[in-house]
Motif scaffolding. Structure first.
Motif, PDB file in Angstrom:
ATOM      1  N   ARG A  57       0.901  -1.220  -0.122  1.00  0.00           N
ATOM      2  CA  ARG A  57      -0.071  -0.076   0.013  1.00  0.00           C
ATOM      3  C   ARG A  57       1.089   1.262   0.180  1.00  0.00           C
ATOM      4  O   ARG A  57       2.206   1.192   0.342  1.00  0.00           O
TER       5      ARG A  57
ATOM      6  N   ALA B 262       3.952   2.361   2.742  1.00  0.00           N
ATOM      7  CA  ALA B 262       4.504   1.351   3.428  1.00  0.00           C
ATOM      8  C   ALA B 262       5.915   1.427   3.457  1.00  0.00           C
ATOM      9  O   ALA B 262       6.316   0.697   4.402  1.00  0.00           O
TER      10      ALA B 262
ATOM     11  N   SER C 296       8.828   9.933   0.091  1.00  0.00           N
ATOM     12  CA  SER C 296       8.256  11.028   0.959  1.00  0.00           C
ATOM     13  C   SER C 296       7.060  10.338   1.754  1.00  0.00           C
ATOM     14  O   SER C 296       6.633   9.493   1.387  1.00  0.00           O
TER      15      SER C 296
ATOM     16  N   ALA D 210       1.424  10.255   0.559  1.00  0.00           N
ATOM     17  CA  ALA D 210       0.930   8.920   0.094  1.00  0.00           C
ATOM     18  C   ALA D 210       0.791   8.878  -1.592  1.00  0.00           C
ATOM     19  O   ALA D 210       0.121   9.776  -1.746  1.00  0.00           O
TER      20      ALA D 210
ATOM     21  N   THR E 130       5.227   7.381  -5.624  1.00  0.00           N
ATOM     22  CA  THR E 130       5.633   6.698  -6.627  1.00  0.00           C
ATOM     23  C   THR E 130       4.370   6.332  -7.538  1.00  0.00           C
ATOM     24  O   THR E 130       3.199   5.874  -7.339  1.00  0.00           O
TER      25      THR E 130
ATOM     26  N   LYS F 207       9.214  -0.923   9.192  1.00  0.00           N
ATOM     27  CA  LYS F 207       9.149   0.276  10.225  1.00  0.00           C
ATOM     28  C   LYS F 207       9.190  -0.314  11.427  1.00  0.00           C
ATOM     29  O   LYS F 207       8.610  -0.014  12.656  1.00  0.00           O
TER      30      LYS F 207
ATOM     31  N   SER G 250      13.623  -2.463   9.041  1.00  0.00           N
ATOM     32  CA  SER G 250      13.459  -1.079   8.939  1.00  0.00           C
ATOM     33  C   SER G 250      13.895  -0.331   7.952  1.00  0.00           C
ATOM     34  O   SER G 250      15.426  -0.217   7.917  1.00  0.00           O
TER      35      SER G 250
HETATM   36  N1  LIG Z   1       9.770   5.139  10.793  1.00  0.00           N
HETATM   37  C1  LIG Z   1      10.105   4.514   9.688  1.00  0.00           C
HETATM   38  N2  LIG Z   1       9.505   5.234   8.533  1.00  0.00           N
HETATM   39  C2  LIG Z   1       9.701   4.949   7.304  1.00  0.00           C
HETATM   40  C3  LIG Z   1      10.215   3.598   7.111  1.00  0.00           C
HETATM   41  N3  LIG Z   1      10.436   3.188   5.859  1.00  0.00           N
HETATM   42  C4  LIG Z   1       9.670   4.224   5.293  1.00  0.00           C
HETATM   43  N4  LIG Z   1       9.389   5.194   6.037  1.00  0.00           N
HETATM   44  C5  LIG Z   1       8.721   6.408   5.903  1.00  0.00           C
HETATM   45  O1  LIG Z   1       7.597   6.282   5.206  1.00  0.00           O
HETATM   46  C6  LIG Z   1       7.047   7.109   4.383  1.00  0.00           C
HETATM   47  C7  LIG Z   1       6.709   6.547   2.869  1.00  0.00           C
HETATM   48  O2  LIG Z   1       7.972   5.910   2.702  1.00  0.00           O
HETATM   49  P1  LIG Z   1       8.015   5.583   0.842  1.00  0.00           P
HETATM   50  O3  LIG Z   1       9.275   4.868   0.784  1.00  0.00           O
HETATM   51  O4  LIG Z   1       7.778   6.658  -0.019  1.00  0.00           O
HETATM   52  O5  LIG Z   1       6.680   4.636   0.658  1.00  0.00           O
HETATM   53  P2  LIG Z   1       6.085   4.155  -0.455  1.00  0.00           P
HETATM   54  O6  LIG Z   1       5.509   2.592  -0.150  1.00  0.00           O
HETATM   55  O7  LIG Z   1       7.215   3.962  -1.647  1.00  0.00           O
HETATM   56  O8  LIG Z   1       4.971   4.841  -0.819  1.00  0.00           O
HETATM   57  P3  LIG Z   1       4.153   5.287  -2.120  1.00  0.00           P
HETATM   58  O9  LIG Z   1       5.202   5.513  -3.077  1.00  0.00           O
HETATM   59  O10 LIG Z   1       3.511   6.509  -1.742  1.00  0.00           O
HETATM   60  O11 LIG Z   1       3.470   4.231  -2.623  1.00  0.00           O
HETATM   61  C8  LIG Z   1       8.267   8.129   4.302  1.00  0.00           C
HETATM   62  O12 LIG Z   1       8.127   9.073   5.097  1.00  0.00           O
HETATM   63  C9  LIG Z   1       9.367   7.297   4.704  1.00  0.00           C
HETATM   64  O13 LIG Z   1      10.536   8.175   5.336  1.00  0.00           O
HETATM   65  C10 LIG Z   1      11.030   2.903   8.285  1.00  0.00           C
HETATM   66  O14 LIG Z   1      11.482   1.903   8.362  1.00  0.00           O
HETATM   67  N5  LIG Z   1      10.599   3.263   9.420  1.00  0.00           N
END
Ligand SMILES: Nc1nc2c(ncn2[C@@H]2O[C@H](COP(=O)(O)OP(=O)(O)OP(=O)(O)O)[C@@H](O)[C@H]2O)c(=O)[nH]1
Ligand code: SF4
Ligand SMILES: [Mg+2]
Length: 382
Positions: A11, A14, A32, A35, A38, A120, A136
């Protein structure tokens, strides 16, 4: 070996892109807290230790909303067609929701091996299922273990031999590579390289000639176990090679390698049953027609008209576009698909099968029309 396509699903927010960047040690994707950051699948071809040659694919979140969101979801789902190994990234502070469960079902239906990853781990996590890994992406924790788990799956993937099971050590195998204007300059194409590599690995002796030197080569080299030709030259080559020497083509070996030989043989039978005005889809795996030039668009339609004495309606697709709905077609003829991964090819053939549309490929269609299909697929060994 073919490149393993590893795709990250999940999602929005994530942490898919964050994890992809950690996994590849590159800033491949933008991260970022918005939401839906990408918006298109991001692909990167690379060598990654200890995994070898891979294509890493980041995808848009599958819970995106609105009309544009639906389009993004569709693109993510489309990535499943080329996925060899899926990584399902879950926000561990939220846990699995309907979307993740739907993805697990989709993996199962397509028999795609997947790893469930709770991301996370630096936050408070909900209860983690037993089969999930915890990482993480933010802190870079659990990444090496994830890579090792992926490496294990890659090792387990069954690799069929291309040709080495059809010959013995010390066997002489003649490969016919016509060098005409459609041959790429200064190099051999991938199926030719793969056959040579596989024969060398077996300890067989590949001898590579142009069609123009084939007759003289057969005279000079002594006992030949098998002749493998470019299927375009089937007509000419089948007249030169004595009937007692097994003959086949690179594309037929590739079809066997990709597990689509039986379906392709059955599909070629349709060439004898088509009525006037039937609709034939000719589909190519790349858009720049590397070595295929005008085979699909010009030569093949001409040969089919000549062979059947009928007239048909031809449609063409190329590259990654392949129709979802094939119901308008009576026959699909695909190129050798040398630029497509095994999983993408398999999923195209599976779609045709599911919709009951006969499907074959260039080499087999040409063999059929030259009247030598039985001979070039018998793989008889003296
Ligand atoms: N606390 C924490 N935050 C995380 C972790 N991994 C990613 N984040 C945060 O979660 C948010 C989304 O991260 P992305 O990597 O852009 O997530 P994505 O799944 O690619 O999201 P979309 O491209 O919008 O689908 C960002 O603010 C990241 O910094 C983690 O392991 N721990
Ligand atoms: S992918 Fe298909 S069209 Fe492209 S070079 Fe390979 S066989 Fe030809
Ligand atoms: Mg992202």
């Amino acid at each position: 070996m073919e490149r393993t396509h590893i795709a990250f699903f999940g999602r929005r927010n994530a942490g898919k892109s964050s994890l992809v960047n950690r996994f590849t040690s590159q800033e491949l994707s933008i991260v970022s807290d918005v939401a839906g950051t990408t918006t298109d699948p991001v692909r990167k071809t690379m060598e990654l230790l200890p995994l070898g040659p891979v294509v890493i694919i980041d995808t848009p979140g599958i819970d995106d909303e609105g009309a544009l969101g639906n389009l993004r979801i569709e693109r993510s789902i489309r990535v499943l067609d080329e996925t060899d190994i899926a990584i399902l990234v879950v926000d561990g502070s939220i846990g699995m929701q309907d979307e993740e469960n739907a993805l697990v079902d989709a993996f199962a239906k397509r028999k795609i091996p997947y790893l469930l990853v709770f991301n996370k781990s630096d936050l408070d996590l909900v209860r983690v299922p037993e089969n999930a890994m915890v990482v993480s992406a933010l802190k870079g924790e659990g990444i090496e273990e994830l890579k090792e788990r992926v490496a294990v799956i890659i090792k387990q993937r069954k690799t069929r031999p291309l040709v080495s099971d059809l010959v013995e050590e010390g066997d002489l195998v003649v490969l016919v590579v016509p060098i005409d204007k459609s041959a790429p300059k200064d190099r051999l194409i991938l199926p030719q390289q793969m056959v040579i590599r596989d024969l060398l690995g077996k300890g067989a002796i590949p001898v590579v000639v142009k069609d123009t030197e084939l007759a003289i080569a057969l005279e000079k080299v002594g006992k030949v176990r098998m002749v493998i030709t470019d299927s375009q030259a089937f007509g000419k080559v089948s007249k030169i090679v004595p009937p007692e020497i097994p003959l086949t083509s690179f594309s037929i070996l590739m079809a066997r390698f990709k597990g689509i030989l039986d379906q392709s043989l059955e599909g070629a039978g349709m060439l004898d049953k088509l009525n006037d005005g039937a609709k034939i889809l000719i589909s190519e795996g790349c858009t720049h027609h590397r070595q295929c030039e005008d085979i699909g668009t010009v030569k093949l339609p001409g040969w089919i008209r000549e062979y059947t004495g009928r007239d048909f309606e031809f449609a063409f697709t190329s590259g990654l576009e392949f129709p979802v709905d094939l119901s308008g077609y009576d026959l699909i003829i695909h190129c050798g698909a040398c630029m497509l991964g095994e999983t993408e090819v398999a999923s195209r053939y599976r779609k045709a099968k599911e919709q009951g549309i006969p499907m074959t490929n260039y080499g087999i269609a040409i063999g059929k029309m030259k009247g030598i299909l039985g001979r070039v697929t018998s793989f008889t060994i003296e």
